[in-house]
Design a protein around this motif. Structure first.
Motif, PDB file in Angstrom:
ATOM      1  N   GLN A  41       0.473  -7.149   5.015  1.00 56.94           N
ATOM      2  CA  GLN A  41       2.024  -6.830   4.329  1.00 56.94           C
ATOM      3  C   GLN A  41       3.457  -7.391   5.194  1.00 56.94           C
ATOM      4  N   THR A  71      -1.826  -2.063   6.082  1.00 55.10           N
ATOM      5  CA  THR A  71      -1.115  -1.287   5.038  1.00 55.10           C
ATOM      6  C   THR A  71       0.590  -1.443   5.357  1.00 55.10           C
ATOM      7  N   GLU A 113      -2.385   6.008  -0.493  1.00 51.24           N
ATOM      8  CA  GLU A 113      -3.480   4.568   0.168  1.00 51.24           C
ATOM      9  C   GLU A 113      -3.675   5.438   0.963  1.00 51.24           C
ATOM     10  N   LYS A 114      -2.366   5.265   2.183  1.00 48.39           N
ATOM     11  CA  LYS A 114      -2.707   5.422   3.504  1.00 48.39           C
ATOM     12  C   LYS A 114      -3.460   6.320   3.974  1.00 48.39           C
ATOM     13  N   ASP A 171       2.426  -0.160   7.667  1.00 45.65           N
ATOM     14  CA  ASP A 171       2.882   0.828   9.020  1.00 45.65           C
ATOM     15  C   ASP A 171       2.134   0.276  10.455  1.00 45.65           C
ATOM     16  N   MET A 186       1.174  -1.116   0.374  1.00 43.06           N
ATOM     17  CA  MET A 186      -0.216  -0.102  -0.073  1.00 43.06           C
ATOM     18  C   MET A 186       0.939   1.518   0.220  1.00 43.06           C
ATOM     19  N   THR A 187       0.586   1.798  -0.455  1.00 42.64           N
ATOM     20  CA  THR A 187       1.691   3.483  -0.968  1.00 42.64           C
ATOM     21  C   THR A 187       0.577   4.435  -0.534  1.00 42.64           C
ATOM     22  N   GLU A 188       1.901   5.428   0.148  1.00 43.34           N
ATOM     23  CA  GLU A 188       1.672   6.456   0.901  1.00 43.34           C
ATOM     24  C   GLU A 188       0.344   6.788   0.872  1.00 43.34           C
TER      25      GLU A 188
END
Length: 241
Positions: A108, A193, A5-6, A195, A1-3
């Protein structure tokens, strides 16, 4: 997931909380000026009124009735019942077309695709829900075999928005015992995510919306309206004789 998208999830989560949870909470609060909205326990009302305000006057009774609903039952019920809307709003890009599955995503941490049924908190299912969830997961596994897909026990999970593993009730633990993982709070959002801090970022984002909210005056008006009803006035007289 990209920044990006988050950040989109955080933005949509804030809008969902504002447009759904807060609006419905206020709507439910406004109903409480009528006595027929309450199931009054005559054994506890005097105690709760005096515990809260030191007397059984109409306004004290009204507070003892309204506060638990506004600060407890109403908002918790609203949050739980609107998880599906949270899914379609904040996590729209991850929505699933599979019956009984809310979202699909690549974990992830382990890199595998997960089929996830979403729940709100660690105490939000009962005994009857166990069979329903397990039956849904079994149906997905049956369908996967028909379509030559490799979906194992570990790929079917219950994802819980908030809480910690130690807080899971016995019903969630029963699902775990049936080989389906229950992923909760920080761990769930990390897997979704990538993250590790996303769970806390999400809480922070919701709190930013919450800090803009002040309905004390409106709540005080509802308390006064309820305290002025004939029923509450008569009830206060009975309790004080």
């Amino acid at each position: 997931m990209t920044e990006f998208e988050k950040n989109e999830i955080l933005k949509k989560a804030k809008q969902w909380f504002k447009n759904t949870i807060i609006k419905k909470h206020i709507k439910n609060m406004n109903k409480l000026s009528k006595e027929n909205e309450f199931n009054i326990n005559p054994f506890l009302l005097t105690y709760l009124s005096n515990f809260l305000e030191g007397d059984s006057e109409p306004k004290s009774i009204a507070k003892a009735l309204i506060y638990p609903r506004v600060l407890g039952t109403s908002i918790n019920t609203s949050f739980g019942t609107n998880i599906q809307e949270f899914t379609s709003t904040a996590l729209s890009s991850l929505g699933s077309a599979v019956s009984g599955i809310d979202i699909e995503f690549i974990d992830q941490i382990d890199g595998k695709k997960k089929y996830c049924q979403l729940k709100s908190g660690p105490n939000t299912i009962n005994k009857d829900d166990i069979k329903t969830i397990i039956d849904h997961f079994q149906s997905v596994r049956n369908l996967s075999r028909t379509n030559n897909l490799n979906i194992g026990f570990d790929d079917l999970i219950v994802g819980i928005i908030y809480g910690e593993q130690s807080e899971l009730n016995a019903h969630y633990k029963k699902i775990n015992a049936n080989h389906y993982n229950v992923i909760i709070g920080e761990d769930f959002w990390h897997r979704l995510t990538g993250d590790k801090d996303f769970y806390f970022d999400l809480i922070k984002a919701i709190n930013e919306v919450a800090k803009e909210t002040n309905y004390k005056k409106e709540l005080d008006k509802i308390i006064i309206k309820l305290s002025q009803t004939n029923y509450i006035k008569e009830l206060s007289k009975e309790l004080n004789t």
